[in-house]
Enzyme design. Sequence first.
Site, PDB file in Angstrom:
ATOM      1  N   ARG A  91     -67.557 -12.937 -41.060  1.00  0.00           N
ATOM      2  CA  ARG A  91     -68.445 -13.942 -40.449  1.00  0.00           C
ATOM      3  C   ARG A  91     -69.898 -13.686 -40.862  1.00  0.00           C
ATOM      4  O   ARG A  91     -70.641 -14.619 -41.184  1.00  0.00           O
ATOM      5  CB  ARG A  91     -68.312 -13.902 -38.920  1.00  0.00           C
ATOM      6  CG  ARG A  91     -66.993 -14.475 -38.429  1.00  0.00           C
ATOM      7  CD  ARG A  91     -66.971 -14.589 -36.915  1.00  0.00           C
ATOM      8  NE  ARG A  91     -66.908 -13.312 -36.252  1.00  0.00           N
ATOM      9  CZ  ARG A  91     -65.818 -12.813 -35.645  1.00  0.00           C
ATOM     10  NH1 ARG A  91     -64.700 -13.509 -35.610  1.00  0.00           N
ATOM     11  NH2 ARG A  91     -65.859 -11.643 -35.061  1.00  0.00           N
ATOM     12  N   PHE A 122     -60.969 -24.480 -36.769  1.00  0.00           N
ATOM     13  CA  PHE A 122     -60.399 -23.397 -35.940  1.00  0.00           C
ATOM     14  C   PHE A 122     -61.546 -22.451 -35.531  1.00  0.00           C
ATOM     15  O   PHE A 122     -61.512 -21.255 -35.788  1.00  0.00           O
ATOM     16  CB  PHE A 122     -59.314 -22.598 -36.672  1.00  0.00           C
ATOM     17  CG  PHE A 122     -58.182 -23.425 -37.233  1.00  0.00           C
ATOM     18  CD1 PHE A 122     -57.173 -23.895 -36.397  1.00  0.00           C
ATOM     19  CD2 PHE A 122     -58.117 -23.722 -38.586  1.00  0.00           C
ATOM     20  CE1 PHE A 122     -56.107 -24.640 -36.911  1.00  0.00           C
ATOM     21  CE2 PHE A 122     -57.066 -24.467 -39.101  1.00  0.00           C
ATOM     22  CZ  PHE A 122     -56.059 -24.933 -38.271  1.00  0.00           C
ATOM     23  N   ASP A 139     -61.955 -27.389 -32.838  1.00  0.00           N
ATOM     24  CA  ASP A 139     -60.888 -26.577 -32.229  1.00  0.00           C
ATOM     25  C   ASP A 139     -60.369 -27.369 -31.031  1.00  0.00           C
ATOM     26  O   ASP A 139     -60.797 -28.492 -30.771  1.00  0.00           O
ATOM     27  CB  ASP A 139     -61.431 -25.186 -31.801  1.00  0.00           C
ATOM     28  CG  ASP A 139     -60.341 -24.108 -31.726  1.00  0.00           C
ATOM     29  OD1 ASP A 139     -59.393 -24.289 -30.944  1.00  0.00           O
ATOM     30  OD2 ASP A 139     -60.458 -23.098 -32.424  1.00  0.00           O
ATOM     31  N   ALA A 176     -56.601 -29.769 -35.738  1.00  0.00           N
ATOM     32  CA  ALA A 176     -57.270 -29.556 -37.017  1.00  0.00           C
ATOM     33  C   ALA A 176     -56.680 -30.406 -38.150  1.00  0.00           C
ATOM     34  O   ALA A 176     -57.423 -30.985 -38.941  1.00  0.00           O
ATOM     35  CB  ALA A 176     -57.192 -28.079 -37.386  1.00  0.00           C
ATOM     36  N   ASP A 202     -59.966 -20.977 -40.504  1.00  0.00           N
ATOM     37  CA  ASP A 202     -59.447 -19.688 -40.023  1.00  0.00           C
ATOM     38  C   ASP A 202     -58.347 -19.933 -38.983  1.00  0.00           C
ATOM     39  O   ASP A 202     -58.544 -19.731 -37.782  1.00  0.00           O
ATOM     40  CB  ASP A 202     -60.616 -18.889 -39.404  1.00  0.00           C
ATOM     41  CG  ASP A 202     -60.175 -17.526 -38.896  1.00  0.00           C
ATOM     42  OD1 ASP A 202     -59.123 -17.030 -39.310  1.00  0.00           O
ATOM     43  OD2 ASP A 202     -60.908 -16.947 -38.058  1.00  0.00           O
ATOM     44  N   CYS A 261     -54.138 -14.883 -41.456  1.00  0.00           N
ATOM     45  CA  CYS A 261     -53.862 -13.616 -40.779  1.00  0.00           C
ATOM     46  C   CYS A 261     -52.364 -13.377 -40.629  1.00  0.00           C
ATOM     47  O   CYS A 261     -51.937 -12.574 -39.816  1.00  0.00           O
ATOM     48  CB  CYS A 261     -54.580 -13.553 -39.438  1.00  0.00           C
ATOM     49  SG  CYS A 261     -54.134 -14.891 -38.334  1.00  0.00           S
TER      50      CYS A 261
HETATM   51  N1  SAH Z   1     -62.532 -18.333 -36.450  1.00  0.00           N
HETATM   52  C1  SAH Z   1     -62.340 -17.759 -35.143  1.00  0.00           C
HETATM   53  C2  SAH Z   1     -60.910 -17.403 -34.815  1.00  0.00           C
HETATM   54  C3  SAH Z   1     -59.917 -18.531 -34.908  1.00  0.00           C
HETATM   55  S1  SAH Z   1     -58.467 -18.187 -34.020  1.00  0.00           S
HETATM   56  C4  SAH Z   1     -63.263 -16.566 -34.971  1.00  0.00           C
HETATM   57  O1  SAH Z   1     -63.914 -16.137 -35.937  1.00  0.00           O
HETATM   58  O2  SAH Z   1     -63.312 -16.026 -33.871  1.00  0.00           O
HETATM   59  C5  SAH Z   1     -57.556 -19.619 -34.243  1.00  0.00           C
HETATM   60  C6  SAH Z   1     -58.020 -20.813 -33.450  1.00  0.00           C
HETATM   61  O3  SAH Z   1     -57.194 -21.906 -33.842  1.00  0.00           O
HETATM   62  C7  SAH Z   1     -57.883 -20.749 -31.923  1.00  0.00           C
HETATM   63  O4  SAH Z   1     -59.148 -20.924 -31.370  1.00  0.00           O
HETATM   64  C8  SAH Z   1     -56.973 -21.912 -31.538  1.00  0.00           C
HETATM   65  O5  SAH Z   1     -57.433 -22.613 -30.388  1.00  0.00           O
HETATM   66  C9  SAH Z   1     -57.110 -22.809 -32.746  1.00  0.00           C
HETATM   67  N2  SAH Z   1     -55.982 -23.702 -33.021  1.00  0.00           N
HETATM   68  C10 SAH Z   1     -54.678 -23.414 -33.110  1.00  0.00           C
HETATM   69  N3  SAH Z   1     -53.973 -24.491 -33.501  1.00  0.00           N
HETATM   70  C11 SAH Z   1     -54.877 -25.494 -33.654  1.00  0.00           C
HETATM   71  C12 SAH Z   1     -54.776 -26.856 -34.069  1.00  0.00           C
HETATM   72  N4  SAH Z   1     -53.612 -27.407 -34.398  1.00  0.00           N
HETATM   73  N5  SAH Z   1     -55.907 -27.584 -34.145  1.00  0.00           N
HETATM   74  C13 SAH Z   1     -57.110 -27.040 -33.823  1.00  0.00           C
HETATM   75  N6  SAH Z   1     -57.258 -25.767 -33.446  1.00  0.00           N
HETATM   76  C14 SAH Z   1     -56.155 -24.998 -33.362  1.00  0.00           C
END
Ligand code: SAH
Length: 404
Positions: free
Chosen positions: A219, A236, A257, A285, A305, A345
């Site tokens: 980040r 995300f 998100d 997303a 992500d 991940c």
């Molecule tokens: N980039 C973030 C971590 C992302 S974790 C950081 O640096 O902290 C993954 C995220 O994806 C979660 O917040 C979850 O709410 C979101 N998520 C999961 N499926 C999703 C979807 N279909 N559409 C949008 N968001 C989604």
Amino acid sequence: MDSPKAQQKGEIPKLFVARDAEARVREGLRLLQKRHVRKLKGAPNAGDIAWVVDENGKFIAQCFCNPSAEPIAQVISLKEKEAIDAAFFSRKVIAADSFRRAVLGFSGSYRLFYGEADGIPGLVVDRFCGICSMQVSCPGVERFKDAIAAALLGIDGIVTVVERNDSRSRERLGLPLKKGVLAGKSKTQAVIEEGAVKFEVDVLRGHKTGFYLDQSENRVAAAKYCRAGSEMLDVFSYTGGFGLHAAAAGANVLMLDMKDAIAQARRNVKLNGLESRVSFLEGKAFEETKKMLSRPKRFDVVSVDPPAFAQRPADLKRAARAYHQINYNCMKLLKDDGILITSSCSSYVSPEGFLKILSDAANHAGKEVSVIEQRSASRDHPVPAHSGSAGSYLKCVFLRVRSK
Ligand code: SAH
């Protein structure tokens, strides 16, 4: 098999392993699967200490045994006489913490302990200022939770130890699901600093240990590609991760998100006084990025992500399609010479496999992409070298994206 009485008389259960497994333990293998074990002598309970021995019964290592689960054993010491007691755990915890601070230069918030690489498979501890968040995935380590918590409370500045033992994967190991304060003050929220930004971390309600520290240095690195007036999309975005760094560097950011995550992201944007540069989109997303393709707006930087699409090897095909699709959308949303910061991940997707998916998505999108940075988890998440690329579950690739 020996009776439990034999153990009471002091006979240590033994796991006989074949030569190849013996060599792998010497190289660094710490999790033994049933297939590595030829014969089990004794009747250990889950969490008991056992010896890993060669075909002739000669000592190789001490391990925690979990006879009816996988892994069947977690190697804990290569020394026959080493006592596995509270002092052993305390030494390991203090050594892991000192390495992070004195050698790596971390302070405040960091992964303080990371399983195998720090000498105790099945123990993870993240530090968020004064709060430690602990995850245990080994019945043997579970027996020493209080000793580990006491050692953590002995480290300067740590006042609370929380356990986040609520991952469903513990059920497979025969361990109960639990979360809450284990020791110290009843404090479960912290404001942490990461580079130029602050995050509010709710250790009990946040994902996993409370916050994704593994992406921390990625980040910070993302901010290099953002400046005043840059347009950045954070897909995300969770609690605001990549987008907050972009906004602090001057970019106008759109965070995408689901509802709950956006609520937390809004609080973090406010905490940093960046309200004027950040807007939010609550939704799915895949659908939202697809809709954006039919609108004219394009971005200088996009971060994507997602959660782990492949949770098991059987998910791989479906996961590859999902990574392809979301990266395809995000590549198309970039301006020429835009930067895509794309993460995976899923431990079942190799770094090479991920690059192949990205290259296919680029081809499909009519884009030419080249790798600018190929990154993994932050330095406070060391990976044993013997596990090769399989150990680095997190891939974070920075790509230059141009139209063909
Ligand atoms: N980039 C973030 C971590 C992302 S974790 C950081 O640096 O902290 C993954 C995220 O994806 C979660 O917040 C979850 O709410 C979101 N998520 C999961 N499926 C999703 C979807 N279909 N559409 C949008 N968001 C989604």
